[in-house]
Scaffold this motif. Structure first.
Motif, PDB file in Angstrom:
ATOM      1  N   ASN A  99       0.681  -1.129   0.116  1.00 57.68           N
ATOM      2  CA  ASN A  99       0.060  -0.062  -0.101  1.00 57.68           C
ATOM      3  C   ASN A  99       0.819   1.378  -0.171  1.00 57.68           C
ATOM      4  OD1 ASN A  99      -2.590  -1.504   0.148  1.00 57.68           O
ATOM      5  ND2 ASN A  99      -2.121  -1.669   2.506  1.00 57.68           N
ATOM      6  N   ALA A 100       2.114   1.152  -0.210  1.00 55.57           N
ATOM      7  CA  ALA A 100       3.076   2.339  -0.307  1.00 55.57           C
ATOM      8  C   ALA A 100       2.594   3.412  -1.227  1.00 55.57           C
ATOM      9  CB  ALA A 100       4.397   1.977  -0.391  1.00 55.57           C
ATOM     10  N   ALA A 101       2.867   4.473  -0.876  1.00 54.49           N
ATOM     11  CA  ALA A 101       2.170   5.772  -1.556  1.00 54.49           C
ATOM     12  C   ALA A 101       3.419   6.441  -2.056  1.00 54.49           C
ATOM     13  CB  ALA A 101       1.414   6.783  -0.586  1.00 54.49           C
ATOM     14  N   CYS A 102       4.447   5.984  -1.893  1.00 56.48           N
ATOM     15  CA  CYS A 102       5.886   6.546  -2.637  1.00 56.48           C
ATOM     16  C   CYS A 102       5.850   6.477  -3.927  1.00 56.48           C
ATOM     17  CB  CYS A 102       7.181   5.767  -1.945  1.00 56.48           C
ATOM     18  SG  CYS A 102       7.028   5.599  -0.006  1.00 56.48           S
ATOM     19  N   ALA A 103       6.435   7.699  -4.383  1.00 53.40           N
ATOM     20  CA  ALA A 103       6.561   7.889  -5.929  1.00 53.40           C
ATOM     21  C   ALA A 103       7.698   8.771  -6.194  1.00 53.40           C
ATOM     22  CB  ALA A 103       5.164   8.417  -6.380  1.00 53.40           C
ATOM     23  N   ASP A 104       8.345   8.781  -7.561  1.00 52.16           N
ATOM     24  CA  ASP A 104       9.205   9.462  -7.983  1.00 52.16           C
ATOM     25  C   ASP A 104       8.899  11.302  -7.762  1.00 52.16           C
ATOM     26  OD1 ASP A 104      11.727  10.416  -8.931  1.00 52.16           O
ATOM     27  OD2 ASP A 104      11.157  10.389 -10.975  1.00 52.16           O
ATOM     28  N   GLY A 105       9.931  11.866  -7.175  1.00 49.20           N
ATOM     29  CA  GLY A 105       9.405  13.227  -6.874  1.00 49.20           C
ATOM     30  C   GLY A 105       8.526  13.466  -5.809  1.00 49.20           C
ATOM     31  N   CYS A 106       7.920  12.438  -4.971  1.00 51.55           N
ATOM     32  CA  CYS A 106       7.410  12.891  -3.876  1.00 51.55           C
ATOM     33  C   CYS A 106       8.432  12.723  -2.855  1.00 51.55           C
ATOM     34  CB  CYS A 106       6.323  11.654  -3.515  1.00 51.55           C
ATOM     35  SG  CYS A 106       5.453  11.687  -1.861  1.00 51.55           S
ATOM     36  N   ALA A 107       9.071  13.879  -2.292  1.00 50.11           N
ATOM     37  CA  ALA A 107      10.371  14.031  -1.812  1.00 50.11           C
ATOM     38  C   ALA A 107      10.046  14.578  -0.324  1.00 50.11           C
ATOM     39  CB  ALA A 107      11.284  14.715  -2.314  1.00 50.11           C
ATOM     40  N   PHE A 108       9.066  14.553   0.274  1.00 50.62           N
ATOM     41  CA  PHE A 108       8.834  15.190   1.679  1.00 50.62           C
ATOM     42  C   PHE A 108       9.715  14.234   2.645  1.00 50.62           C
ATOM     43  CE2 PHE A 108       4.971  16.731  -0.536  1.00 50.62           C
ATOM     44  CZ  PHE A 108       5.347  18.058  -0.430  1.00 50.62           C
ATOM     45  N   CYS A 109       9.878  12.926   2.490  1.00 49.68           N
ATOM     46  CA  CYS A 109      10.665  12.184   3.285  1.00 49.68           C
ATOM     47  C   CYS A 109      12.138  12.746   3.363  1.00 49.68           C
ATOM     48  CB  CYS A 109      10.504  10.691   3.133  1.00 49.68           C
ATOM     49  SG  CYS A 109      10.940  10.152   1.504  1.00 49.68           S
ATOM     50  N   CYS A 110      12.507  13.265   2.167  1.00 50.97           N
ATOM     51  CA  CYS A 110      13.945  13.779   2.160  1.00 50.97           C
ATOM     52  C   CYS A 110      14.334  14.997   2.665  1.00 50.97           C
ATOM     53  CB  CYS A 110      14.182  13.836   0.653  1.00 50.97           C
ATOM     54  SG  CYS A 110      14.154  12.140  -0.141  1.00 50.97           S
ATOM     55  N   ILE A 111      12.996  15.677   3.340  1.00 52.56           N
ATOM     56  CA  ILE A 111      13.291  16.870   4.037  1.00 52.56           C
ATOM     57  C   ILE A 111      13.724  16.389   5.376  1.00 52.56           C
ATOM     58  CG2 ILE A 111      11.994  18.782   5.077  1.00 52.56           C
ATOM     59  CD1 ILE A 111      10.492  18.969   2.657  1.00 52.56           C
ATOM     60  N   LEU A 112      14.877  16.878   5.754  1.00 58.18           N
ATOM     61  CA  LEU A 112      15.631  15.846   6.886  1.00 58.18           C
ATOM     62  C   LEU A 112      15.402  16.941   8.156  1.00 58.18           C
ATOM     63  CD1 LEU A 112      18.822  15.021   5.079  1.00 58.18           C
ATOM     64  CD2 LEU A 112      16.606  13.657   5.450  1.00 58.18           C
ATOM     65  N   THR A 113      14.312  16.850   8.818  1.00 56.39           N
ATOM     66  CA  THR A 113      13.883  17.839   9.761  1.00 56.39           C
ATOM     67  C   THR A 113      14.609  17.729  11.110  1.00 56.39           C
ATOM     68  OG1 THR A 113      12.245  16.040  10.439  1.00 56.39           O
ATOM     69  CG2 THR A 113      11.666  17.702   9.195  1.00 56.39           C
ATOM     70  N   GLU A 114      15.356  16.555  11.310  1.00 54.46           N
ATOM     71  CA  GLU A 114      16.197  16.468  12.359  1.00 54.46           C
ATOM     72  C   GLU A 114      17.820  16.959  12.065  1.00 54.46           C
ATOM     73  OE1 GLU A 114      15.689  13.022  14.368  1.00 54.46           O
ATOM     74  OE2 GLU A 114      13.308  13.363  14.941  1.00 54.46           O
ATOM     75  N   GLY A 115      17.911  16.996  10.712  1.00 56.92           N
ATOM     76  CA  GLY A 115      19.496  17.436  10.276  1.00 56.92           C
ATOM     77  C   GLY A 115      20.253  16.387  10.094  1.00 56.92           C
ATOM     78  N   ASP A 116      20.321  15.158  10.553  1.00 54.91           N
ATOM     79  CA  ASP A 116      21.205  14.308  10.541  1.00 54.91           C
ATOM     80  C   ASP A 116      21.045  13.312   9.292  1.00 54.91           C
ATOM     81  OD1 ASP A 116      21.797  10.944  11.268  1.00 54.91           O
ATOM     82  OD2 ASP A 116      23.265  12.493  12.303  1.00 54.91           O
ATOM     83  N   GLY A 117      19.730  13.158   8.706  1.00 57.21           N
ATOM     84  CA  GLY A 117      19.620  12.207   7.721  1.00 57.21           C
ATOM     85  C   GLY A 117      19.465  10.823   7.835  1.00 57.21           C
ATOM     86  N   GLY A 118      19.891  10.463   9.042  1.00 57.89           N
ATOM     87  CA  GLY A 118      20.081   8.894   9.429  1.00 57.89           C
ATOM     88  C   GLY A 118      21.409   8.386   9.450  1.00 57.89           C
ATOM     89  N   LEU A 119      21.704   7.423   9.854  1.00 63.49           N
ATOM     90  CA  LEU A 119      22.892   6.546  10.297  1.00 63.49           C
ATOM     91  C   LEU A 119      23.144   5.830   9.180  1.00 63.49           C
ATOM     92  CD1 LEU A 119      23.663   4.760  13.664  1.00 63.49           C
ATOM     93  CD2 LEU A 119      23.831   3.529  11.281  1.00 63.49           C
ATOM     94  N   ILE A 120      24.331   5.862   8.809  1.00 61.95           N
ATOM     95  CA  ILE A 120      25.009   4.963   7.761  1.00 61.95           C
ATOM     96  C   ILE A 120      26.203   4.528   8.090  1.00 61.95           C
ATOM     97  CG2 ILE A 120      23.782   6.270   5.922  1.00 61.95           C
ATOM     98  CD1 ILE A 120      26.246   7.530   4.767  1.00 61.95           C
ATOM     99  N   THR A 121      26.810   3.368   7.288  1.00 63.37           N
ATOM    100  CA  THR A 121      27.862   2.877   7.612  1.00 63.37           C
ATOM    101  C   THR A 121      29.358   3.496   6.635  1.00 63.37           C
ATOM    102  OG1 THR A 121      28.066   1.149   5.663  1.00 63.37           O
ATOM    103  CG2 THR A 121      26.866   0.748   7.768  1.00 63.37           C
ATOM    104  N   GLU A 122      30.253   3.164   7.003  1.00 63.47           N
ATOM    105  CA  GLU A 122      31.424   3.809   6.133  1.00 63.47           C
ATOM    106  C   GLU A 122      31.459   3.449   4.686  1.00 63.47           C
ATOM    107  OE1 GLU A 122      36.296   3.791   5.987  1.00 63.47           O
ATOM    108  OE2 GLU A 122      35.492   3.731   8.048  1.00 63.47           O
ATOM    109  N   THR A 123      30.899   2.267   4.351  1.00 66.95           N
ATOM    110  CA  THR A 123      30.883   1.719   2.980  1.00 66.95           C
ATOM    111  C   THR A 123      29.828   2.655   2.218  1.00 66.95           C
ATOM    112  OG1 THR A 123      31.543  -0.639   3.438  1.00 66.95           O
ATOM    113  CG2 THR A 123      30.403  -0.313   1.570  1.00 66.95           C
ATOM    114  N   GLU A 124      28.723   2.859   3.134  1.00 64.68           N
ATOM    115  CA  GLU A 124      27.788   3.587   2.402  1.00 64.68           C
ATOM    116  C   GLU A 124      28.107   4.834   2.333  1.00 64.68           C
ATOM    117  OE1 GLU A 124      23.488   1.827   3.786  1.00 64.68           O
ATOM    118  OE2 GLU A 124      24.953   2.228   5.554  1.00 64.68           O
TER     119      GLU A 124
END
Length: 263
Positions: A99-124
């Motif tokens: 039921n995902a509503a995600c689509a190309d250009g729907c980028a509100f999840c890419c507004i990083l309200t907490e600034g960090d953007g999420g945890l990633i590894t060194e490889t990433e």
């Protein structure tokens, strides 16, 4: 006569020195003692099984211990096993995926309200920096919204390095695009969240850190800071230095993920 405190110190010294792993089998023997603070027992147990299976496969293929340690430290193993967990989940997708509503250009999840953007590894982090560096100086996401991910195209709101996007981006989905917009504007609407497989990804990273304690550092990084460094023309080394998390961020992220659950 040796005191109890002296015996404890001797045992601790033996664990930290004489018992350093000499083979992959030695490293595998530590897996059952590894812990992933912040996660529940079931997630921790799944992570241990995944790590144990990886080490068994690595030993069977004759990989050198130094290569295995490096892959664990840099998060290459975390990334690989996270992909395995997500692929397994997708064999019987949960309702949120269907039921995902995600689509190309729907980028509100890419507004990083907490600034960090999420945890990633060194490889990433290395992969993301390499993908974005050729785009340095071009219009980027923050031209659309001040808190947007720098990887975005400000006109189309599409990710310019989609194939190199980190696990946190691949794990996030929403059944309500309007909820994402509300949350991007500071609200608290329901409908968005992370796939359950992301907890497995975090479990492997946390366990790898504990497994390699005293052997190698297992860092994590702020995704938004890595992306910003790349589009601003910063070197990889400077970006990694600036984006590296403090030691408590992984545990806090695990705790938050466990509390939120997953789709």
């Amino acid at each position: 006569m040796t005191s109890r405190a002296d015996r404890r110190r001797a045992q601790k010294g033996a664990r930290g020195g004489a018992k350093r792993p000499a083979t992959i089998a030695d490293l595998a023997a530590r897996v059952e003692r590894a812990r992933a603070p912040g996660l529940g027992r079931s997630a921790e147990a799944r992570g241990r099984r995944m790590l144990a299976a990886y080490l068994q496969t690595a030993a069977a293929h004759g990989l050198p211990l130094s290569r295995v340690v490096a892959d664990l430290a840099e998060g290459a193993v975390t990334l690989r096993l996270g992909e395995v967990a997500r692929d397994s989940l997708m064999q019987a997708p949960p309702p949120a995926v269907a039921n995902a509503a995600c689509a190309d250009g729907c980028a509100f999840c890419c507004i990083l309200t907490e600034g960090d953007g999420g945890l990633i590894t060194e490889t990433e982090a290395r992969r993301l920096h390499a993908a974005l560096t050729p785009l340095a100086g071009q219009p980027e996401g923050r031209a659309w919204h001040a808190a947007a991910c720098p990887a975005l195209d400000p006109e189309t709101r599409s990710c310019r390095v989609y194939e190199a996007r980190p696990t946190i981006c691949r794990s996030f989905l929403s059944v309500d695009a309007a909820a994402c917009e509300t949350n991007a504007n500071g609200g608290e609407a329901e409908g968005a969240g992370l796939l359950g497989s992301h907890v497995d990804y975090l479990a492997v990273q946390a366990l790898a850190r504990d497994l390699l304690k005293g052997i190698a550092r297992v860092p994590t990084y702020a995704m938004a800071r890595v992306a910003a460094g790349a589009v601003e023309g910063e070197s990889l080394d400077d970006t990694l230095d600036g984006a590296r998390h403090g030691s408590n961020v992984l545990e806090r992220t695990c705790r938050d993920a466990a509390k939120a659950g997953g789709a």
